[in-house]
Design an enzyme around this catalytic site. Structure first.
Site, PDB file in Angstrom:
ATOM      1  CB  CYS A 109       7.274   3.171  -6.132  1.00 45.75           C
ATOM      2  SG  CYS A 109       8.002   1.545  -6.042  1.00 45.75           S
TER       3      CYS A 109
ATOM      4  N   GLY B  93       8.197   5.574  -0.131  1.00 49.63           N
ATOM      5  CA  GLY B  93       9.138   4.465  -0.158  1.00 49.63           C
ATOM      6  C   GLY B  93      10.428   4.821   0.533  1.00 49.63           C
TER       7      GLY B  93
ATOM      8  CG  ASN C 291       3.686   3.986  -7.647  1.00 54.64           C
ATOM      9  OD1 ASN C 291       3.604   3.093  -6.822  1.00 54.64           O
ATOM     10  ND2 ASN C 291       2.980   5.097  -7.547  1.00 54.64           N
ATOM     11  N   GLY C 292       3.594   0.528  -8.572  1.00 53.24           N
ATOM     12  CA  GLY C 292       2.405  -0.311  -8.691  1.00 53.24           C
ATOM     13  C   GLY C 292       2.732  -1.784  -8.536  1.00 53.24           C
TER      14      GLY C 292
ATOM     15  CE1 TYR D 209      -0.411   5.573   7.370  1.00 54.37           C
ATOM     16  CE2 TYR D 209       0.074   4.052   5.582  1.00 54.37           C
ATOM     17  CZ  TYR D 209       0.412   4.623   6.790  1.00 54.37           C
ATOM     18  OH  TYR D 209       1.562   4.243   7.434  1.00 54.37           O
TER      19      TYR D 209
END
Length: 483
Positions: free
Chosen positions: A12, A38, A114-115, A255
């Protein structure tokens, strides 16, 4: 594990703004620069004098908001937005955020997450006992339901009490009629930053590249355990816990984050260059040219070339206009997706000994295809250098590696992987080399970084995932020494 070409996905991106006339448009622009975080769905909620407006849908941001009327339907001077890649829950519209919740005193609030929560199953079970009926299947909904069922009086106190019940990796953006609130887990697994517009509008978002996109200046990182409260009167910094231990996800540097972002004072591009330089020193090889797998590995390839003195060139091109392939159901379609996305510059590789720099190997299918592609184009030899350690363990904090069954590094030794992908040699960056390349964020034993995917050293208890992890370790024990 979702079937994307790289096989790794962060789930996210968050963007919120308070105090700007064109809040929804700025949120769209900020989310556009976070699209890499995302691609499954996107949504924006705007706040017009306490009244909420929402648009959300499946697909890329530009697809969701292709109709100009959608943006026009989001008036107000505050907004929060979200781009989603699913790690938990079904791939349906009901899981696309921001989510809505009713609240006795605040009327309504919106939430974006997010997570990944490591005690989501336990929380869901206890909330169901209280009669909660869930509107979605992702763990992102849990915080909203905990707030609604809290016995505390004020919204912020309800939020604090709820945040102290959840475990794992989480960065939250919430918006009520009167405020925007951000919260970060006690380990700070995910990046979250605060910025300010020239008109003093305050922004909170996942990466600094989103601040740059909208012309905002960086103010500060959100620290672990913090709650940032933004109202018309400005910004207040509070805490839901002071028992914190910074463990930012090292994969952000390797990344996930965009190379033009800065995470906790460290340039992602420069960190990746140092990773490339370090693997060049750890595993030197004689070659004619260094090339990187576009686009996430180009910074590391430049670093490798600079440190080794071997010429760097653009040996591969990425087609930016290929449709997303992470939902493709078969291996054949995944390979076809790689072939559509990548092509070789034959004049660079023909008759040459190549150093191919990549950021990671997940399944090995992409690496195998690329090595074959280079050799078909006339490369004499292909020496693969991975600018991160061997990916061996699951991630439970927000990356979609929750089983090692498809991780080639968990099931095979480095010499075996080298043979499987058809390379002439293969080497990975050491964990110590990775930490040195990123730089110590603090003086703690883990240097402020989570490297659990490489060494199995998780910075928190795993709760719902512990039994599964123990089974994985028992299976992986055969290969611990081999890598």
């Amino acid at each position: 594990m979702p079937n994307e070409i790289k096989g790794l996905n962060e789930e996210c991106g968050l963007f919120g703004i308070w105090g700007a006339d064109n809040a929804a448009q700025l949120t769209y622009d900020g989310l556009h620069s976070l699209q890499h975080r995302g691609q499954e769905g996107a949504g924006i909620v705007s706040n017009q004098n306490g009244k909420f407006h929402r648009q959300r849908g499946l697909g890329l941001l530009a697809e969701v908001f292709a109709d100009p009327e959608k943006m026009l339907s989001l008036p107000g001077n505050a907004a929060i937005g979200h781009v989603r890649y699913a790690t938990a829950g079904n791939h349906g519209i009901e899981n696309i955020q921001p989510m809505y919740f009713d609240h006795p005193s605040e009327q309504q609030f919106a939430l974006a997450h997010n997570g990944n929560l490591t005690n989501a199953n336990r929380l869901r079970h206890s909330l169901k006992k209280l009669g909660v009926q869930f509107q979605a299947t992702s763990d992102s909904e849990l915080l909203g339901e905990l707030i609604q069922t809290s016995s505390e009086g004020k919204f912020i106190d309800q939020l604090k009490a709820s945040l102290n019940q959840i475990r794992g990796g989480f960065a939250y953006l919430l918006m009520t009629s009167k405020m925007m609130v951000a919260a970060l887990d006690p380990n700070g697994f995910r990046p979250l930053v605060v910025g300010k517009m020239p008109n003093d509008a305050i922004i909170i978002c996942s990466e600094t590249c989103a601040l740059d996109q909208v012309g905002a200046t960086f103010v500060r990182d959100v620290e672990p355990g913090e709650i940032i409260i933004v109202t018309d009167n400005g910004m207040t910094i509070d805490h839901f816990t002071t028992d914190t231990h910074l463990s930012i996800c090292s994969m952000e540097y390797i990344y996930f984050a965009r190379p033009d972002s800065v995470i906790r004072g460290i340039s992602v591009h420069e960190a990746r260059k140092r990773m490339g330089a370090t693997i060049a020193k750890e595993a030197p090889v004689k070659a004619d040219v260094v090339i990187g797998v576009p686009n996430s590995s180009l910074s590391a390839a430049i670093g490798y070339a600079q440190a080794s003195g071997i010429h760097y060139d653009m040996g591969m091109i990425k087609n930016q206009y290929v449709a997303r392939t992470f939902i493709e159901p078969t291996q054949a379609k995944r390979v076809r997706g790689v072939s559509l996305k990548l092509s070789v510059v034959k004049s660079v590789v023909a008759g040459k000994d190549i150093v191919l720099v990549d950021d990671s190997i997940v399944r090995g299918t992409t690496s195998e295809y690329i090595v074959r592609l280079l050799k078909r184009a006339g490369a004499k030899s292909v020496h693969v250098r991975i600018a991160s350690p061997v990916l061996k363990f699951p991630c439970y904090y927000g990356i979609d590696i929750q089983t090692t069954k498809e991780l080639i590094g968990a099931n095979h030794s480095v010499p075996e992987i080298c043979q499987m992908i058809g390379a002439d040699s293969l080497a990975y960056l050491s964990v110590a080399g990775l930490v040195k390349s990123i730089g110590a964020l603090n003086t703690a034993a883990n240097h402020g970084l989570c490297t659990a995917y490489f060494d199995g050293k998780y910075p928190t208890p795993l709760y719902d995932y512990q039994a599964g992890f123990d089974a994985e370790v028992a299976r992986l024990g055969l290969y611990e020494g081999a890598n």
